[in-house]
Design an enzyme around this catalytic site. Sequence first.
Site, PDB file in Angstrom:
ATOM      1  N   THR A  20       0.958  -1.287  -0.147  1.00 11.67           N
ATOM      2  CA  THR A  20      -0.176   0.222   0.020  1.00 11.67           C
ATOM      3  C   THR A  20       0.804   1.394   0.007  1.00 11.67           C
ATOM      4  O   THR A  20       0.425   2.520  -1.035  1.00 11.67           O
ATOM      5  CB  THR A  20      -0.626  -0.255   1.593  1.00 11.67           C
ATOM      6  OG1 THR A  20      -2.272  -1.403   1.455  1.00 11.67           O
ATOM      7  CG2 THR A  20      -2.063   1.338   1.313  1.00 11.67           C
ATOM      8  N   THR A 197       1.309  -4.849   4.443  1.00 10.71           N
ATOM      9  CA  THR A 197       0.270  -5.139   5.493  1.00 10.71           C
ATOM     10  C   THR A 197       0.049  -6.509   5.545  1.00 10.71           C
ATOM     11  O   THR A 197      -0.498  -7.272   7.062  1.00 10.71           O
ATOM     12  CB  THR A 197      -0.291  -4.199   6.319  1.00 10.71           C
ATOM     13  OG1 THR A 197      -1.459  -4.326   5.791  1.00 10.71           O
ATOM     14  CG2 THR A 197       0.196  -2.888   6.041  1.00 10.71           C
TER      15      THR A 197
END
Length: 663
Positions: A20, A197
Amino acid sequence: MDTLQLADESRVLIIYTGGTIGMLVGKHGYVPEPHFLTETLRSQTRFHDPSQDSLFSNASSVQGFRQWSSSGRSSPSAERNATDGIVSSATPPQPTLLVRSSRPISRFTMLLPNQQPEKSQPACVKVSEDVYEAHLPSLVTPKSSVAGGAAKRIRYAVLEWDPLLDSSNMEIDDWIRIATEIELNYHFDAFVILHGTDTMCYTSSALSFLLEDLGKTVIITGAQIPLSQLRNDAVDNLMCALSIAGHYIIPECCLYFNHTLFRGNRVSKTSSYDLSAFSSPNLPPLVDVGIDIVVNWNDVIRQTSLRRFKAHKAMSPFVATLRLFPGIAAATVRAFLTPPIRGVVLETFGAGNAPQRADLMQALQEACDRGVIIVAITQCAKGTVSDAYETGRTLLKIGVVPGGDMTPECALAKLSYLLSKPELSLDKIRELIALPLRGELTRPVASAPNELVAGEMNKIRSLLSHFVRLSQPPSSVPQVVITSDSVDSSAQDATAAWSQTAAEAASTEIALLPFLIHLAAAKDDVESLGYCVSYARSDDHPLHGPLEGGLYSGVPGGVVNCLDAASGRSPLHVAALNGSLNCVNSLLESGALVHLRDTLGHTALYYATRQGHYEVVQVLLQAGANLGGVDIEGGFALLGMQAALRNGDQDLLRMWEMAGVKS
């Protein structure tokens, strides 16, 4: 051309795998965009200020800011936006750093700012099978300092993967690729891995095992909100990870997120929307970042192996996780445990309990009997498996191995790692599962007894006895021996003035211990050095707080890395400089860091080679030491070799060559 490394500069390699942190908004949501993150870092002076003329480099004092502000460098012609840190086109091009990879490096990754692909053809050279190297543009941060440390600039390069990966697509081969790239670039001081993540804790757990005998800082980080968004957590996570990596040697694979550095194999992702996305319920953070960066040295692993670092390049894919639930069918378990499965992480109830049905126990025992390794962990986020309940002991009797307080991600990675080692028998793997190899599980410890002031004073007298003995000049015959039974009057008067509290007594011990271990290292006194190490390791020590300079008395290996305030030298530097072979061996076995540099930027290996201590050089090289930074790039090692050549000292010449210096 590669830039010379200065004494006040750390070098960090960022391995950008995707995630991200570097994504942009596409037609169907966030997508990774090649080169966006690297170009963003190049354009922000908090991440790149080669000329040290930005707002960030001149705002450490009122006077500095006013001089900078009045110099005209803050005008729009010099910088379009000083707050955002957008560098003008007049900024000189930055030097490059040599980076190696197991895959060809993208030509776009090698371009300097403002260069066009058609005008520049940087080369990616294949140097051997599956090894490529290229000169990547280096970025450099403004100078910053941490408590007790000198101000440093962090010079870094970004090795960007092509293609970038969403972390949900990470596989075993990708973990091995990261480990391999760290091994190929181990000449860097530290490493930061940018990662998505979703599977970050799987990667951090796997790397903690793949990176064997690690002696440098490796930090994995990412973001919940990408750098492309005005409000994000990407800037803070990346900047803090870079700062910790550049200022501290924490020889572990760590995970940094939201002001906290965790041990990488102790973490699970607990939230998909909070900025505090990860937690480590069974181990406190290694570093808390607030107004100050506070390192919990008590829990930092210190490597005590004399082996050189290497990356293990295999993991078994035949492992899986099975979560028990009420009413689970034995047929389901039996089918799950069929070949090619070789290892299973069994998530049990509570403290390691399971349904006691005979058919279920039989299915598990059949698998254990034919060589499947089953590791029991708890489904609870916090806590450990134990044999407190009969339902838990039943699992142990049929051959299930207790996994302590390991996370599911860590247990899976550890099992995969051990099963990939053909030299390990099944019995040996079962034994190693229950032992902490990388600090991944907690050993049961007995509670420490209550401290008594009298006992503390006796410990101080013993410490002073060693200190006074080593402080005597060689020609001095009389020695002052301070014991609990016989104390000379001057010592008695001195101790009488001390406040009789355990905490203040411990503070006195702490003040003396670094002096003692440096004296012991200089004089090759293994007895006193061993005393310091065992003293600092004592389980019943009353003071569990920071020492001045960031050292901790209760850290195994912590005191062996304490730095002299004037020279920045560790006991290993001192022992190497003085040829104290016995102490060098003892220090390395106790966790001394071979890659530490002193204030001048020199390593222990440099001093041992310069002084011609052949056996010490051999031991340091075996332990993974290497010349770097100012030793090589500053020309000091070459000067030493040239002096040996002029003097006809063939032994010293061979030593410089053995240490890796080329004439």
